[in-house]
Design a protein around this motif. Structure first.
Motif, PDB file in Angstrom:
ATOM      1  N   UNK A 117       0.818  -1.221   0.000  1.00 60.09           N
ATOM      2  CA  UNK A 117       0.000   0.000   0.000  1.00 60.09           C
ATOM      3  C   UNK A 117       0.843   1.259   0.000  1.00 60.09           C
ATOM      4  N   UNK A 118       0.171   2.354  -0.324  1.00 60.86           N
ATOM      5  CA  UNK A 118       0.707   3.704  -0.139  1.00 60.86           C
ATOM      6  C   UNK A 118      -0.315   4.463   0.686  1.00 60.86           C
ATOM      7  N   UNK A 119       0.081   4.966   1.828  1.00 61.85           N
ATOM      8  CA  UNK A 119      -0.884   5.530   2.772  1.00 61.85           C
ATOM      9  C   UNK A 119      -1.447   6.870   2.322  1.00 61.85           C
ATOM     10  N   UNK A 120      -0.709   7.625   1.511  1.00 60.51           N
ATOM     11  CA  UNK A 120      -1.174   8.957   1.097  1.00 60.51           C
ATOM     12  C   UNK A 120      -1.344   9.032  -0.414  1.00 60.51           C
ATOM     13  N   UNK A 121      -1.839   7.962  -1.034  1.00 62.11           N
ATOM     14  CA  UNK A 121      -1.962   7.938  -2.500  1.00 62.11           C
ATOM     15  C   UNK A 121      -2.995   8.945  -2.987  1.00 62.11           C
ATOM     16  N   UNK A 122      -4.188   8.922  -2.415  1.00 63.83           N
ATOM     17  CA  UNK A 122      -5.221   9.885  -2.769  1.00 63.83           C
ATOM     18  C   UNK A 122      -5.572   9.884  -4.255  1.00 63.83           C
ATOM     19  N   UNK A 130     -12.284  24.151   2.431  1.00 66.03           N
ATOM     20  CA  UNK A 130     -12.301  23.322   1.229  1.00 66.03           C
ATOM     21  C   UNK A 130     -11.747  21.944   1.563  1.00 66.03           C
ATOM     22  N   UNK A 131     -12.368  20.919   0.989  1.00 61.16           N
ATOM     23  CA  UNK A 131     -11.934  19.557   1.236  1.00 61.16           C
ATOM     24  C   UNK A 131     -10.535  19.295   0.724  1.00 61.16           C
ATOM     25  N   UNK A 132      -9.852  18.340   1.370  1.00 62.21           N
ATOM     26  CA  UNK A 132      -8.547  17.902   0.904  1.00 62.21           C
ATOM     27  C   UNK A 132      -8.730  17.020  -0.329  1.00 62.21           C
ATOM     28  N   UNK A 133      -7.609  16.645  -0.974  1.00 63.52           N
ATOM     29  CA  UNK A 133      -7.707  15.845  -2.204  1.00 63.52           C
ATOM     30  C   UNK A 133      -8.390  14.514  -1.966  1.00 63.52           C
ATOM     31  N   UNK A 134      -8.304  13.984  -0.748  1.00 58.98           N
ATOM     32  CA  UNK A 134      -8.849  12.654  -0.466  1.00 58.98           C
ATOM     33  C   UNK A 134     -10.253  12.691   0.130  1.00 58.98           C
ATOM     34  N   UNK A 177      -8.624   1.904  -4.100  1.00 59.51           N
ATOM     35  CA  UNK A 177      -8.525   3.234  -3.504  1.00 59.51           C
ATOM     36  C   UNK A 177      -9.632   3.397  -2.474  1.00 59.51           C
ATOM     37  N   UNK A 178      -9.257   3.532  -1.203  1.00 57.69           N
ATOM     38  CA  UNK A 178     -10.260   3.747  -0.162  1.00 57.69           C
ATOM     39  C   UNK A 178     -10.940   5.096  -0.360  1.00 57.69           C
ATOM     40  N   UNK A 179     -12.240   5.157  -0.036  1.00 58.10           N
ATOM     41  CA  UNK A 179     -12.975   6.416  -0.131  1.00 58.10           C
ATOM     42  C   UNK A 179     -13.020   7.157   1.197  1.00 58.10           C
ATOM     43  N   UNK A 180     -12.617   6.496   2.284  1.00 60.42           N
ATOM     44  CA  UNK A 180     -12.605   7.146   3.589  1.00 60.42           C
ATOM     45  C   UNK A 180     -11.198   7.546   4.006  1.00 60.42           C
ATOM     46  N   UNK A 181     -10.251   7.448   3.104  1.00 61.92           N
ATOM     47  CA  UNK A 181      -8.851   7.721   3.411  1.00 61.92           C
ATOM     48  C   UNK A 181      -8.096   7.820   2.091  1.00 61.92           C
ATOM     49  N   UNK A 182      -6.944   8.516   2.059  1.00 64.10           N
ATOM     50  CA  UNK A 182      -6.129   8.544   0.839  1.00 64.10           C
ATOM     51  C   UNK A 182      -5.370   7.242   0.602  1.00 64.10           C
ATOM     52  N   UNK A 183      -5.456   6.293   1.524  1.00 64.46           N
ATOM     53  CA  UNK A 183      -4.710   5.050   1.410  1.00 64.46           C
ATOM     54  C   UNK A 183      -5.192   4.207   0.223  1.00 64.46           C
ATOM     55  N   UNK A 184      -4.235   3.603  -0.507  1.00 63.73           N
ATOM     56  CA  UNK A 184      -4.562   2.748  -1.652  1.00 63.73           C
ATOM     57  C   UNK A 184      -3.700   1.502  -1.617  1.00 63.73           C
ATOM     58  N   UNK A 185      -4.250   0.399  -2.154  1.00 61.27           N
ATOM     59  CA  UNK A 185      -3.588  -0.899  -2.171  1.00 61.27           C
ATOM     60  C   UNK A 185      -3.392  -1.347  -3.613  1.00 61.27           C
ATOM     61  N   UNK A 186      -2.302  -2.078  -3.854  1.00 56.97           N
ATOM     62  CA  UNK A 186      -1.934  -2.463  -5.206  1.00 56.97           C
ATOM     63  C   UNK A 186      -1.586  -3.952  -5.246  1.00 56.97           C
ATOM     64  N   UNK A 187      -1.913  -4.608  -6.360  1.00 54.92           N
ATOM     65  CA  UNK A 187      -1.514  -6.004  -6.511  1.00 54.92           C
ATOM     66  C   UNK A 187      -1.377  -6.369  -7.975  1.00 54.92           C
TER      67      UNK A 187
END
Length: 430
Positions: free
Chosen positions: A83-88, A388-392, A200-210
């Protein structure tokens, strides 16, 4: 800069701002997940290593063994943590070519360009049940891409090696017994390929890859390999918060199954609609804002067309139109001290359509100021505060809430704002 080269620095930063993975003595984490069917590289190598028994991991598959020799066994014990915790959503921006299967230092060994990774045999064009293990449930979207025809598995995987559009996408699939499952149609491919999954999580900028190594049978010359023609350039009609699109149909030797509508967003275009017809309406847009859309056609075998030409459109100003959506705001002073306070704000979309790029505006009570904010950007001008909302977290689906907070200054006891407006719509307050 390649992301893996700053992995150590990112790990140090996580030690300061909060760690998303909690390890227990057995080495099993209490969060995250990975594709288990078709098996991701880390999961397949983990299962291969377990066959050695004795509670250890000793994979015999040559590629898995080479990965362990290069990167150790911990990535296999943590096969679900790629994962990348701040992918957004910035996947193509922050992951370099050659790093797709292991975008951080810990999983770098799983980028090895080899033809002997464990492989899942699949029937081209068939319906299968995708399985994705979930150590902890999170809402979000899964996109599955497949490599282009002619992809060489002995070369590092690049973004350009993937088909331009996902052949399968799903949002918040069913979760049961610790596993997400959903049905999808495989593309018409032949031979060795890689299925690349992004969660890509919708409740966090975290994303997982495989990366799942697969072998397709029954496709290629024995099946439909002809992609649809590109759809016609869309025409667009806009209101203050929506855009209606229409386009001329694509042609295909066996027939077009569906169309996917994308909004241009720099390096990470977003699919905003899909269906079998040649029209679509995109809602929840910001007023007086420029947007660009294009369309991709897909046939039943999973072949995708080249994208249509892009149409540019600007939404109306919204001065006399319908507000973006109904909303409810909860504002609470969490703590106060002489000359200052902390406020926590929750915004809920109570309307029937999504709110994109939300902005919350309120009059700052007399004698107050705002010094620092988190989970949103807050600025004060002319006595009004604009958050204003953040990117995530900048988009709010119907029924969804977002929270942010700030520190402020105050002359005396801090008073609550009298009213709030979300993208021009007055909000109820609690």
């Amino acid at each position: 800069m390649r992301l893996k080269r700053i992995g150590a620095l990112a790990a140090a930063a996580l030690g300061i701002v909060g760690v998303t993975t909690v390890l227990v003595p057995s080495g099993v984490a209490l969060a995250h997940g990975s594709m288990t069917y078709p098996a991701s590289r880390t999961y397949a190598c983990y299962e291969d290593g377990r066959l050695g028994g004795n509670g250890d991991l000793n994979p015999t598959n040559p590629a898995c063994a080479a990965a362990v020799q290069l990167g150790g066994k911990q990535p296999l014990w943590d096969w679900y943590g790629n994962l990348i915790s701040q992918a957004g959503g910035r996947h193509r921006e922050i992951i370099a070519d050659g790093d797709l299967c292991g975008p951080t230092t810990k999983y770098d060994a799983y980028n090895l360009a080899r033809a002997d990774w464990p492989v899942t045999n699949l029937q081209a064009g068939s319906r299968i049940t995708f399985k994705y293990n979930a150590w902890a449930p999170h809402p979000g979207r899964w996109d599955q891409y497949v490599t282009r025809d002619g992809y060489d598995v002995t070369q590092p995987l690049k973004w350009s090696d993937l088909e331009p559009a996902p052949f399968d996408s799903v949002t918040n699939p069913p979760l049961g017994s610790g596993e997400y499952t959903w049905s999808g149609t495989l593309p018409n491919k032949s031979g060795r390929h890689v299925i690349y999954s992004i969660w890509q999580r919708s409740d966090s900028p975290e994303a997982f890859y495989s990366c799942s190594d697969v072998n397709f049978s029954g496709g290629g010359s024995g099946g439909d390999t002809q992609a649809p023609t590109a759809p016609g350039t869309p025409t667009a009609t806009a209101t203050s918060d929506s855009v209606s699109l229409s386009w001329s149909a694509s042609s295909d030797n066996t027939g077009v199954a569906s169309y996917q509508v994308f909004r241009e967003a720099g390096a990470n275009d977003v699919q905003v609609a899909s269906g079998s017809g040649t029209t679509a309406t995109v809602t929840g847009l910001a007023a007086d804002t420029a947007y660009q859309f294009y369309v991709v056609a897909r046939d039943a075998a999973g072949n995708t067309s080249t994208p249509s030409a892009v149409v540019s459109v600007r939404t109306g100003g919204g001065g006399t139109g319908t507000p973006t959506g109904a909303c409810a705001v909860t504002y609470a002073v969490g703590s106060a001290w002489s000359g200052g306070f902390t406020a926590n704000v929750s915004v809920k979309n109570t309307g029937a359509t999504a709110v994109s790029a939300w902005e919350l505006v309120w009059d700052v009570p007399s004698g107050q100021g705002i010094t620092q904010a988190w989970s949103a950007a807050v600025a004060v001008s002319g006595g009004k505060a604009t958050a204003k909302g953040a990117s995530w977290n900048q988009n709010l689906q119907p029924g969804q809430s977002v929270s942010f907070g700030f520190n402020g200054t105050s002359q005396g006891a801090p008073a609550n704002p009298a009213a709030f407006a979300l993208n021009g719509a007055s909000c109820a307050t609690a």
